[in-house]
Write an enzyme that holds these catalytic residues in place. Sequence first.
Site, PDB file in Angstrom:
ATOM      1  CG  ASP A 218      -2.231   0.553   0.886  1.00  0.00           C
ATOM      2  OD1 ASP A 218      -2.494   1.836   0.823  1.00  0.00           O
ATOM      3  OD2 ASP A 218      -3.124  -0.254   0.997  1.00  0.00           O
ATOM      4  N   PRO A 226       1.244   4.695  17.923  1.00  0.00           N
ATOM      5  CG  PRO A 226       0.181   6.226  19.347  1.00  0.00           C
ATOM      6  CD  PRO A 226       0.832   6.196  18.069  1.00  0.00           C
ATOM      7  CG  ASP A 227      -4.163   1.723  18.549  1.00  0.00           C
ATOM      8  OD1 ASP A 227      -3.998   0.913  19.401  1.00  0.00           O
ATOM      9  OD2 ASP A 227      -5.408   2.054  18.146  1.00  0.00           O
ATOM     10  CG  ASP A 241      17.104   0.027  -7.966  1.00  0.00           C
ATOM     11  OD1 ASP A 241      16.490   0.139  -6.872  1.00  0.00           O
ATOM     12  OD2 ASP A 241      16.776  -0.870  -9.001  1.00  0.00           O
ATOM     13  CG  HIS A 254      -5.282   3.510   1.217  1.00  0.00           C
ATOM     14  ND1 HIS A 254      -5.208   2.273   0.969  1.00  0.00           N
ATOM     15  CD2 HIS A 254      -6.530   3.801   0.826  1.00  0.00           C
ATOM     16  CE1 HIS A 254      -6.114   1.687   0.466  1.00  0.00           C
ATOM     17  NE2 HIS A 254      -7.232   2.620   0.442  1.00  0.00           N
ATOM     18  CG  ASN A 268      -3.947  -0.074  22.603  1.00  0.00           C
ATOM     19  OD1 ASN A 268      -5.301   0.040  22.310  1.00  0.00           O
ATOM     20  ND2 ASN A 268      -2.875   0.247  22.038  1.00  0.00           N
ATOM     21  CB  VAL A 377      -7.498 -12.476  -6.396  1.00  0.00           C
ATOM     22  CG1 VAL A 377      -7.660 -11.319  -5.485  1.00  0.00           C
ATOM     23  CG2 VAL A 377      -6.039 -12.521  -6.786  1.00  0.00           C
ATOM     24  CB  SER A 450      -9.464   0.600   0.029  1.00  0.00           C
ATOM     25  OG  SER A 450      -9.267   0.619  -1.102  1.00  0.00           O
TER      26      SER A 450
END
Length: 521
Positions: A218, A226-227, A241, A254, A268, A377, A450
């Site tokens: 991505d 922190p998460d 290169d 994203h 947490n 897929v 997404s």
Amino acid sequence: MGPLFRNAGLPTYHEAMLFVRMKPQPRQPSFEATFAAARTPLSSGLQALCYYERAGLVKRVTPVSREAPHYASRMLVRPTRNAGAKPEVLGVPDSDIEGWSAPALNMNAAIDERTPGGAASLVELANDVDLRQLQLALAGDPTVASVSRVPLRYLVARSPRKPAGSSSRKSSPGSRGRIAAAPPPAHTMWNLRKIKWDEARSLTGFDDASGVKVAVLDTGIDAEHPDLKDQIGGYVYEHPDLPAASSAQDLVGHGTHVAGTIAATINNDLGVNGISRARIHAWKIFDDRPDLLTYPDGTAEFAYFVDPVMYLRALLDCADAGIDIVNLSIGGAGAPDPTESAAFEELLANGTTIVAAMGNERREGSPISYPAATPGVIAVGATNLQDRITTFSNRGNHISIAAPGEAIWSTLPTYPGQLSWRAERGPDGRWRQGKADIRETEYDAWPGTSMASPHVAAAAALYIANGGARDPAEIRSALASSADKVAGMGGQDFTPDFGYGRLNLEQLIGGGIRARNSDDD
């Protein structure tokens, strides 16, 4: 609400680019011998490439292999793997030689024994005018295995445009008086409740998938969020290169958002809960340079596209690293080129499950989007709080399953960034970069297939951890058989909108645990 990324009506292929796969050439005893052999009399198609080079039409030849030399600025350059070190110049313009672009292809063919189907290189021309003639010449060359156009893979295509003169509800990050987006309490996240996340975690013998590796290919990841920082198993973003800079920062955000849905640290007392504790292995497949994107209505913007070489390298890396699940929240209308197809086939054959977003162009007729439509897929559509298909989620017979994909709260980088840049006409009439489309920081709710795809990627990781086989076909079957047949499916087992239904984590994991227990007995 965050941005909705679409690509309907946008170009299918990169301009002035070809992927050239060479047939394997004999391995030489030394690099010097390989260099000498690459300059031997050239075959017909490579002679045509040299003709283009002498005419100043070849900008660059970049191998997918990190080890092979590349051609740029009329020179042949040997890359370095060390950041900051100078590459070695192997060849400079000389009247006694035909050029260095063709030897670059030959050297890659002799050096690269890793890329499935043959050594592949990206050939970039100065313009698109004579591309077809070069493609035909190379296709007829006996040393060339294949030559193809380079499909575009999009992320930021077009955000919803604001009316002229309107202002954003929020100022740019870091400005005075800005109110940050704040997620709801983690235990109230609608998407987790909908897929029965709590119920799945309450199953006897539940395993949170901390030993499973999920790849996120991505825009990058905020490795210090922190998460997220405790969940990251690896991060690849450097390509010394390649011509465009690629920093560790996730400018668009994203990739960080996708990663948070999969594996933000659970319970947490921070922002959001991820679905699993899988180890995130991130590959940044976008460079930091936005490219001009023009639209049929005469408007334009500077947006971020998938870099084709970074993308193919990441797919090959995933196979080498033994990644269990790959999430691809990207899309484009162009069918995979032969190297991309071969990389997918290798991953699937090695037991890696690939999950991809269906696309967000429903209002434009749900055009086919790849890699979601690639055989093998798992293609994922997006549902809303009411278990209806969202107004943007593509439909199609290649869909496997649907998952929550509207108003999905997740992590964003803690530093400022932008989704794209507005394009403005300069005094000379040319497009120039204008105002940035600023994103939120830390957390935000975004829509899109997404955002639905990582729900399923995390579910697949949990299925493996809880007794399911590490087998793409079995995982797809288990997802299908355990999915909820929601009301919108009208009593059917499969529809082009929902696939086999909306993800139900409790039923999926329960099946895996039962299979594990029966094996133990």
